[in-house]
Design a protein around this motif. Structure first.
Motif, PDB file in Angstrom:
ATOM      1  N   ALA A 135      17.993 -56.535 -35.596  1.00  0.00           N
ATOM      2  CA  ALA A 135      17.779 -57.692 -34.737  1.00  0.00           C
ATOM      3  C   ALA A 135      18.508 -57.533 -33.409  1.00  0.00           C
ATOM      4  CB  ALA A 135      18.241 -58.953 -35.449  1.00  0.00           C
ATOM      5  N   ALA A 136      19.754 -57.009 -33.479  1.00  0.00           N
ATOM      6  CA  ALA A 136      20.517 -56.776 -32.250  1.00  0.00           C
ATOM      7  C   ALA A 136      19.820 -55.746 -31.362  1.00  0.00           C
ATOM      8  CB  ALA A 136      21.932 -56.333 -32.585  1.00  0.00           C
ATOM      9  N   SER A 137      19.298 -54.695 -32.008  1.00  0.00           N
ATOM     10  CA  SER A 137      18.589 -53.662 -31.237  1.00  0.00           C
ATOM     11  C   SER A 137      17.346 -54.225 -30.579  1.00  0.00           C
ATOM     12  CB  SER A 137      18.226 -52.487 -32.154  1.00  0.00           C
ATOM     13  OG  SER A 137      19.393 -51.856 -32.660  1.00  0.00           O
ATOM     14  N   CYS A 138      16.633 -55.055 -31.331  1.00  0.00           N
ATOM     15  CA  CYS A 138      15.438 -55.677 -30.768  1.00  0.00           C
ATOM     16  C   CYS A 138      15.779 -56.575 -29.588  1.00  0.00           C
ATOM     17  CB  CYS A 138      14.720 -56.486 -31.849  1.00  0.00           C
ATOM     18  SG  CYS A 138      13.886 -55.444 -33.099  1.00  0.00           S
ATOM     19  N   ALA A 139      16.869 -57.360 -29.737  1.00  0.00           N
ATOM     20  CA  ALA A 139      17.268 -58.243 -28.645  1.00  0.00           C
ATOM     21  C   ALA A 139      17.631 -57.432 -27.399  1.00  0.00           C
ATOM     22  CB  ALA A 139      18.438 -59.109 -29.077  1.00  0.00           C
ATOM     23  N   GLU A 140      18.349 -56.317 -27.610  1.00  0.00           N
ATOM     24  CA  GLU A 140      18.727 -55.458 -26.485  1.00  0.00           C
ATOM     25  C   GLU A 140      17.490 -54.857 -25.824  1.00  0.00           C
ATOM     26  OE1 GLU A 140      21.515 -51.538 -25.556  1.00  0.00           O
ATOM     27  OE2 GLU A 140      21.386 -52.361 -27.572  1.00  0.00           O
ATOM     28  N   ALA A 141      16.530 -54.428 -26.682  1.00  0.00           N
ATOM     29  CA  ALA A 141      15.297 -53.857 -26.149  1.00  0.00           C
ATOM     30  C   ALA A 141      14.519 -54.892 -25.351  1.00  0.00           C
ATOM     31  CB  ALA A 141      14.440 -53.296 -27.285  1.00  0.00           C
ATOM     32  N   LEU A 142      14.495 -56.118 -25.896  1.00  0.00           N
ATOM     33  CA  LEU A 142      13.800 -57.178 -25.171  1.00  0.00           C
ATOM     34  C   LEU A 142      14.456 -57.469 -23.833  1.00  0.00           C
ATOM     35  CD1 LEU A 142      13.023 -59.658 -28.108  1.00  0.00           C
ATOM     36  CD2 LEU A 142      11.375 -58.251 -26.844  1.00  0.00           C
ATOM     37  N   ALA A 143      15.785 -57.432 -23.820  1.00  0.00           N
ATOM     38  CA  ALA A 143      16.504 -57.653 -22.569  1.00  0.00           C
ATOM     39  C   ALA A 143      16.191 -56.546 -21.555  1.00  0.00           C
ATOM     40  CB  ALA A 143      18.005 -57.736 -22.833  1.00  0.00           C
ATOM     41  N   GLN A 144      16.144 -55.303 -22.058  1.00  0.00           N
ATOM     42  CA  GLN A 144      15.807 -54.187 -21.158  1.00  0.00           C
ATOM     43  C   GLN A 144      14.393 -54.324 -20.614  1.00  0.00           C
ATOM     44  OE1 GLN A 144      16.542 -50.661 -23.462  1.00  0.00           O
ATOM     45  NE2 GLN A 144      18.773 -50.811 -23.286  1.00  0.00           N
ATOM     46  N   VAL A 145      13.471 -54.719 -21.487  1.00  0.00           N
ATOM     47  CA  VAL A 145      12.087 -54.901 -21.039  1.00  0.00           C
ATOM     48  C   VAL A 145      12.012 -55.986 -19.955  1.00  0.00           C
ATOM     49  CG1 VAL A 145       9.809 -55.712 -21.746  1.00  0.00           C
ATOM     50  CG2 VAL A 145      11.041 -54.050 -23.150  1.00  0.00           C
ATOM     51  N   ALA A 146      12.747 -57.085 -20.178  1.00  0.00           N
ATOM     52  CA  ALA A 146      12.748 -58.155 -19.189  1.00  0.00           C
ATOM     53  C   ALA A 146      13.310 -57.661 -17.859  1.00  0.00           C
ATOM     54  CB  ALA A 146      13.558 -59.344 -19.714  1.00  0.00           C
ATOM     55  N   GLY A 147      14.399 -56.863 -17.962  1.00  0.00           N
ATOM     56  CA  GLY A 147      14.975 -56.310 -16.735  1.00  0.00           C
ATOM     57  C   GLY A 147      14.001 -55.392 -16.007  1.00  0.00           C
ATOM     58  N   LEU A 148      13.295 -54.545 -16.785  1.00  0.00           N
ATOM     59  CA  LEU A 148      12.313 -53.649 -16.169  1.00  0.00           C
ATOM     60  C   LEU A 148      11.194 -54.426 -15.506  1.00  0.00           C
ATOM     61  CD1 LEU A 148      12.100 -50.868 -18.920  1.00  0.00           C
ATOM     62  CD2 LEU A 148      13.142 -50.685 -16.645  1.00  0.00           C
ATOM     63  N   ARG A 149      10.770 -55.527 -16.192  1.00  0.00           N
ATOM     64  CA  ARG A 149       9.728 -56.347 -15.594  1.00  0.00           C
ATOM     65  C   ARG A 149      10.183 -56.950 -14.269  1.00  0.00           C
ATOM     66  NH1 ARG A 149       7.328 -59.731 -20.789  1.00  0.00           N
ATOM     67  NH2 ARG A 149       6.127 -57.998 -21.707  1.00  0.00           N
ATOM     68  N   GLU A 150      11.434 -57.386 -14.236  1.00  0.00           N
ATOM     69  CA  GLU A 150      11.964 -57.977 -13.000  1.00  0.00           C
ATOM     70  C   GLU A 150      12.036 -56.935 -11.890  1.00  0.00           C
ATOM     71  OE1 GLU A 150      15.912 -60.436 -11.466  1.00  0.00           O
ATOM     72  OE2 GLU A 150      15.721 -59.821 -13.547  1.00  0.00           O
ATOM     73  N   GLU A 151      12.527 -55.731 -12.254  1.00  0.00           N
ATOM     74  CA  GLU A 151      12.593 -54.666 -11.253  1.00  0.00           C
ATOM     75  C   GLU A 151      11.194 -54.276 -10.768  1.00  0.00           C
ATOM     76  OE1 GLU A 151      14.746 -51.437 -12.858  1.00  0.00           O
ATOM     77  OE2 GLU A 151      16.679 -52.498 -12.903  1.00  0.00           O
ATOM     78  N   ALA A 152      10.250 -54.246 -11.733  1.00  0.00           N
ATOM     79  CA  ALA A 152       8.885 -53.901 -11.349  1.00  0.00           C
ATOM     80  C   ALA A 152       8.316 -54.931 -10.380  1.00  0.00           C
ATOM     81  CB  ALA A 152       7.999 -53.801 -12.596  1.00  0.00           C
ATOM     82  N   GLY A 153       8.625 -56.194 -10.610  1.00  0.00           N
ATOM     83  CA  GLY A 153       8.162 -57.223  -9.687  1.00  0.00           C
ATOM     84  C   GLY A 153       8.763 -57.052  -8.308  1.00  0.00           C
ATOM     85  N   THR A 154      10.070 -56.724  -8.274  1.00  0.00           N
ATOM     86  CA  THR A 154      10.723 -56.490  -6.981  1.00  0.00           C
ATOM     87  C   THR A 154      10.115 -55.306  -6.254  1.00  0.00           C
ATOM     88  OG1 THR A 154      12.778 -57.409  -7.857  1.00  0.00           O
ATOM     89  CG2 THR A 154      12.925 -56.076  -5.859  1.00  0.00           C
ATOM     90  N   LEU A 155       9.908 -54.206  -7.040  1.00  0.00           N
ATOM     91  CA  LEU A 155       9.304 -53.019  -6.434  1.00  0.00           C
ATOM     92  C   LEU A 155       7.889 -53.304  -5.955  1.00  0.00           C
ATOM     93  CD1 LEU A 155      10.538 -50.257  -8.908  1.00  0.00           C
ATOM     94  CD2 LEU A 155      11.324 -50.664  -6.576  1.00  0.00           C
ATOM     95  N   GLY A 156       7.169 -54.113  -6.731  1.00  0.00           N
ATOM     96  CA  GLY A 156       5.813 -54.468  -6.312  1.00  0.00           C
ATOM     97  C   GLY A 156       5.818 -55.236  -5.003  1.00  0.00           C
ATOM     98  N   GLY A 157       6.780 -56.151  -4.862  1.00  0.00           N
ATOM     99  CA  GLY A 157       6.886 -56.889  -3.606  1.00  0.00           C
ATOM    100  C   GLY A 157       7.233 -55.974  -2.457  1.00  0.00           C
ATOM    101  N   ARG A 158       8.164 -55.043  -2.709  1.00  0.00           N
ATOM    102  CA  ARG A 158       8.513 -54.088  -1.662  1.00  0.00           C
ATOM    103  C   ARG A 158       7.323 -53.215  -1.297  1.00  0.00           C
ATOM    104  NH1 ARG A 158      14.444 -51.903  -3.766  1.00  0.00           N
ATOM    105  NH2 ARG A 158      15.580 -53.882  -3.480  1.00  0.00           N
ATOM    106  N   ALA A 159       6.583 -52.766  -2.298  1.00  0.00           N
ATOM    107  CA  ALA A 159       5.410 -51.942  -2.029  1.00  0.00           C
ATOM    108  C   ALA A 159       4.384 -52.705  -1.203  1.00  0.00           C
ATOM    109  CB  ALA A 159       4.786 -51.473  -3.344  1.00  0.00           C
ATOM    110  N   GLY A 160       4.205 -54.004  -1.528  1.00  0.00           N
ATOM    111  CA  GLY A 160       3.282 -54.815  -0.741  1.00  0.00           C
ATOM    112  C   GLY A 160       3.726 -54.940   0.700  1.00  0.00           C
ATOM    113  N   GLY A 161       5.053 -55.126   0.908  1.00  0.00           N
ATOM    114  CA  GLY A 161       5.574 -55.210   2.274  1.00  0.00           C
ATOM    115  C   GLY A 161       5.384 -53.912   3.034  1.00  0.00           C
ATOM    116  N   ILE A 162       5.607 -52.788   2.335  1.00  0.00           N
ATOM    117  CA  ILE A 162       5.435 -51.487   2.981  1.00  0.00           C
ATOM    118  C   ILE A 162       3.976 -51.264   3.356  1.00  0.00           C
ATOM    119  CG2 ILE A 162       5.537 -48.998   2.578  1.00  0.00           C
ATOM    120  CD1 ILE A 162       8.049 -49.515   0.877  1.00  0.00           C
TER     121      ILE A 162
END
Length: 213
Positions: free
Chosen positions: A26-53
Motif C-alpha cells: 500500500a505504501a509503495s502504491c501511494a508513493e507511485a501514485l504521488a510520483q504519477v501525480a508529480g509527473l502529470r503536473e510536470e507534463a502540464g507545465t512542460l506542455g504550457g512551455r511548449a505551447g508558449g515556445i
C-alpha cells in the motif's frame, strides 16, 4: 490441543506477515501514485512551455516573412513606369547608311518636327547655325537623331537632382559639339548659298567656331 495451538500460532504469524506485506504494498502504491501525480503536473507545465515556445516561433516566422517581403520590395527591379526616362521609349537607330530604307524617312520626319518645335526655338544661335539642307546631310541626320533621343530622355520624364546635372552636362558639352560638327558639315552649303529659296540667310558663324577651322 497442542497441534491446534501450533496451527493457530502459524496462522497468526502468516496473518501478521501478510498484513506487513500488504502495508508495504500500500505504501509503495501511494508513493507511485504521488510520483504519477508529480509527473502529470510536470507534463502540464512542460506542455504550457511548449505551447508558449510554439507561439513565439510562429511570431518570429511571421516577422521573418514580413521582413523578407520588405527586402524583396527594396531589391526588386523598379517597374518600367518607375524607372528614369520611363516617360519616353528610345526609338531604334535608323540605318542612315541606307537612305532608301523607310525607317530613315520616318526618322527624318520625326527630326524635322523636333528641329522646328524645339531645336531652333530653344537653342538660340546653335539652332540658327543649322541650315535648311540639314536633312540632306547624313552626318546631320545622325547627329540630330542622337541629340533628339537624348533630349527626350533628359527633359520628358520628371527630373531629380541627378537629372539636372545630366541636363547641364548635355547643354555644355554634347550639344555644343554636335552643333559645331553640323556647322562644319554644312559650311560648303552655306558658303555656296545652297539653301532653299524660302529659307532665310544663314547666320554668321561665331568667331570661336571659325577659329577652329
Amino acid at each position: 490441543m497442542l497441534r491446534l495451538t501450533d496451527l493457530a500460532a502459524r496462522v497468526e504469524r502468516v496473518e501478521q506477515s501478510a498484513a506487513r506485506r500488504i502495508g508495504e504494498l500500500a505504501a509503495s502504491c501511494a508513493e507511485a501514485l504521488a510520483q504519477v501525480a508529480g509527473l502529470r503536473e510536470e507534463a502540464g507545465t512542460l506542455g504550457g512551455r511548449a505551447g508558449g515556445i510554439e507561439q513565439k516561433l510562429a511570431d518570429v516566422s511571421a516577422l521573418l516573412a514580413r521582413m523578407s517581403a520588405q527586402i524583396d520590395d527594396l531589391t526588386a527591379a523598379p517597374a518600367p513606369d518607375a524607372q528614369p526616362g520611363a516617360a519616353y521609349r528610345v526609338n531604334p537607330g535608323p540605318p542612315w547608311w541606307n537612305p532608301g530604307d523607310d525607317r530613315c524617312a520616318d526618322a527624318a520626319g520625326r527630326l524635322r518636327d523636333w528641329v522646328e518645335e524645339v531645336y531652333r526655338p530653344v537653342f538660340g544661335y546653335l539652332g540658327a547655325m543649322l541650315p535648311g539642307c540639314w536633312d540632306r546631310h547624313p552626318l546631320c541626320l545622325a547627329s540630330l537623331d542622337v541629340l533628339h533621343e537624348a533630349w527626350c530622355l533628359l527633359y520628358l520624364p520628371p527630373r531629380d537632382p541627378k537629372m539636372v546635372f545630366a541636363q547641364l552636362d548635355w547643354l555644355t558639352r554634347p550639344l555644343l559639339q554636335a552643333a559645331e560638327i553640323m556647322a562644319a558639315e554644312t559650311r560648303p552649303c552655306r558658303d555656296h548659298g545652297h539653301r532653299d529659296p524660302s529659307e532665310p540667310a544663314p547666320p554668321a558663324v561665331p568667331s570661336w567656331l571659325n577659329s577652329r577651322h
